[in-house]
Motif scaffolding. Structure first.
Motif, PDB file in Angstrom:
ATOM      1  N   VAL A   1       0.863  -1.177   0.000  1.00  0.00           N
ATOM      2  CA  VAL A   1       0.000   0.000   0.000  1.00  0.00           C
ATOM      3  C   VAL A   1       0.900   1.227   0.000  1.00  0.00           C
ATOM      4  O   VAL A   1       1.819   1.330   0.811  1.00  0.00           O
ATOM      5  N   GLN A   2       0.621   2.145  -0.925  1.00  0.00           N
ATOM      6  CA  GLN A   2       1.427   3.354  -0.994  1.00  0.00           C
ATOM      7  C   GLN A   2       0.541   4.556  -1.277  1.00  0.00           C
ATOM      8  O   GLN A   2      -0.361   4.498  -2.113  1.00  0.00           O
ATOM      9  N   ALA A   3       0.810   5.620  -0.533  1.00  0.00           N
ATOM     10  CA  ALA A   3       0.115   6.883  -0.793  1.00  0.00           C
ATOM     11  C   ALA A   3       0.593   7.404  -2.142  1.00  0.00           C
ATOM     12  O   ALA A   3       1.786   7.356  -2.445  1.00  0.00           O
ATOM     13  N   ARG A   4      -0.326   7.878  -2.954  1.00  0.00           N
ATOM     14  CA  ARG A   4       0.021   8.394  -4.271  1.00  0.00           C
ATOM     15  C   ARG A   4       0.610   9.795  -4.130  1.00  0.00           C
ATOM     16  O   ARG A   4       0.010  10.667  -3.500  1.00  0.00           O
ATOM     17  N   ALA A   5       1.769  10.005  -4.718  1.00  0.00           N
ATOM     18  CA  ALA A   5       2.457  11.297  -4.635  1.00  0.00           C
ATOM     19  C   ALA A   5       1.592  12.396  -5.258  1.00  0.00           C
ATOM     20  O   ALA A   5       1.011  12.212  -6.325  1.00  0.00           O
ATOM     21  N   GLY A   6       1.497  13.502  -4.551  1.00  0.00           N
ATOM     22  CA  GLY A   6       0.769  14.656  -5.065  1.00  0.00           C
ATOM     23  C   GLY A   6      -0.740  14.533  -5.013  1.00  0.00           C
ATOM     24  O   GLY A   6      -1.446  15.366  -5.565  1.00  0.00           O
ATOM     25  N   ALA A   7      -1.254  13.488  -4.372  1.00  0.00           N
ATOM     26  CA  ALA A   7      -2.701  13.286  -4.282  1.00  0.00           C
ATOM     27  C   ALA A   7      -3.049  12.887  -2.849  1.00  0.00           C
ATOM     28  O   ALA A   7      -3.164  11.701  -2.538  1.00  0.00           O
ATOM     29  N   ALA A   8      -3.201  13.872  -1.995  1.00  0.00           N
ATOM     30  CA  ALA A   8      -3.478  13.608  -0.580  1.00  0.00           C
ATOM     31  C   ALA A   8      -4.696  12.710  -0.408  1.00  0.00           C
ATOM     32  O   ALA A   8      -5.725  12.923  -1.048  1.00  0.00           O
ATOM     33  N   GLY A   9      -4.556  11.682   0.422  1.00  0.00           N
ATOM     34  CA  GLY A   9      -5.664  10.782   0.716  1.00  0.00           C
ATOM     35  C   GLY A   9      -5.928   9.739  -0.349  1.00  0.00           C
ATOM     36  O   GLY A   9      -6.928   9.037  -0.299  1.00  0.00           O
TER      37      GLY A   9
ATOM     38  N   GLY B   1      -8.981  13.856   2.120  1.00  0.00           N
ATOM     39  CA  GLY B   1      -7.534  13.876   1.953  1.00  0.00           C
ATOM     40  C   GLY B   1      -6.748  13.391   3.149  1.00  0.00           C
ATOM     41  O   GLY B   1      -5.539  13.547   3.202  1.00  0.00           O
ATOM     42  N   SER B   2      -7.415  12.781   4.124  1.00  0.00           N
ATOM     43  CA  SER B   2      -6.730  12.362   5.342  1.00  0.00           C
ATOM     44  C   SER B   2      -5.937  11.065   5.138  1.00  0.00           C
ATOM     45  O   SER B   2      -6.159  10.314   4.203  1.00  0.00           O
ATOM     46  N   VAL B   3      -5.009  10.823   6.064  1.00  0.00           N
ATOM     47  CA  VAL B   3      -4.160   9.637   6.052  1.00  0.00           C
ATOM     48  C   VAL B   3      -4.956   8.437   6.554  1.00  0.00           C
ATOM     49  O   VAL B   3      -5.714   8.541   7.512  1.00  0.00           O
ATOM     50  N   MET B   4      -4.781   7.283   5.904  1.00  0.00           N
ATOM     51  CA  MET B   4      -5.444   6.054   6.336  1.00  0.00           C
ATOM     52  C   MET B   4      -4.653   5.394   7.446  1.00  0.00           C
ATOM     53  O   MET B   4      -3.427   5.349   7.391  1.00  0.00           O
ATOM     54  N   SER B   5      -5.359   4.850   8.417  1.00  0.00           N
ATOM     55  CA  SER B   5      -4.712   4.037   9.447  1.00  0.00           C
ATOM     56  C   SER B   5      -4.504   2.626   8.887  1.00  0.00           C
ATOM     57  O   SER B   5      -5.116   2.238   7.880  1.00  0.00           O
ATOM     58  N   ARG B   6      -3.656   1.871   9.539  1.00  0.00           N
ATOM     59  CA  ARG B   6      -3.440   0.482   9.118  1.00  0.00           C
ATOM     60  C   ARG B   6      -4.744  -0.318   9.205  1.00  0.00           C
ATOM     61  O   ARG B   6      -5.040  -1.128   8.331  1.00  0.00           O
TER      62      ARG B   6
END
Length: 93
Positions: A35-43, A65-70
Motif C-alpha cells: 500500500v502506498q500513498a500516491r504522490a501529489g494526491a493527498a488521501g 484527503g486524510s491519512v489512512m490508518s493500518r
C-alpha cells in the motif's frame, strides 16, 4: 493530568504507523498487499495485490484527503477480497 482526551491526538489504533509516501506491506487473510500513498494526491492510495493470481490491485481516495490508518487499510483490503471471484481471480461481475 485529567482523564479527558487531548484535542488533536489520534487514538493509537487509528494512527497510520508509517511515513506518508513510504510503502506499507500488509497481509490480510493470507494475502499480501503493498500500500502506498500516491504522490501529489493527498488521501489517495494504491493497493498492489502481491500474492494474487494476476498483476492486480485497486486504488482508493478519501474525500477529505486524510491519512489512512493500518486498520482502515486492512478493512479496505478485506472488502476488495470479498469481491474477488475465486474461479477467475478478478472482481466478480
Amino acid at each position: 493530568m485529567s482523564g479527558e482526551p487531548e484535542p488533536g491526538v489520534q487514538p493509537e489504533h487509528l494512527r497510520p504507523g508509517h511515513e506518508q509516501g513510504d510503502p506499507v506491506m500488509v497481509t490480510v487473510d493470507g494475502q499480501d498487499f503493498r500500500v502506498q500513498a500516491r504522490a501529489g494526491a493527498a488521501g489517495t492510495y494504491d493497493f498492489d495485490w502481491l500474492s494474487g493470481p494476476h498483476d492486480y490491485g485497486f486504488g482508493l481516495s478519501r474525500s477529505d484527503g486524510s491519512v489512512m490508518s493500518r486498520a482502515e487499510m486492512e478493512a479496505a483490503i478485506r472488502e476488495f477480497l470479498a469481491e474477488i471471484d475465486p474461479a477467475t481471480g478478478y472482481l466478480a461481475e
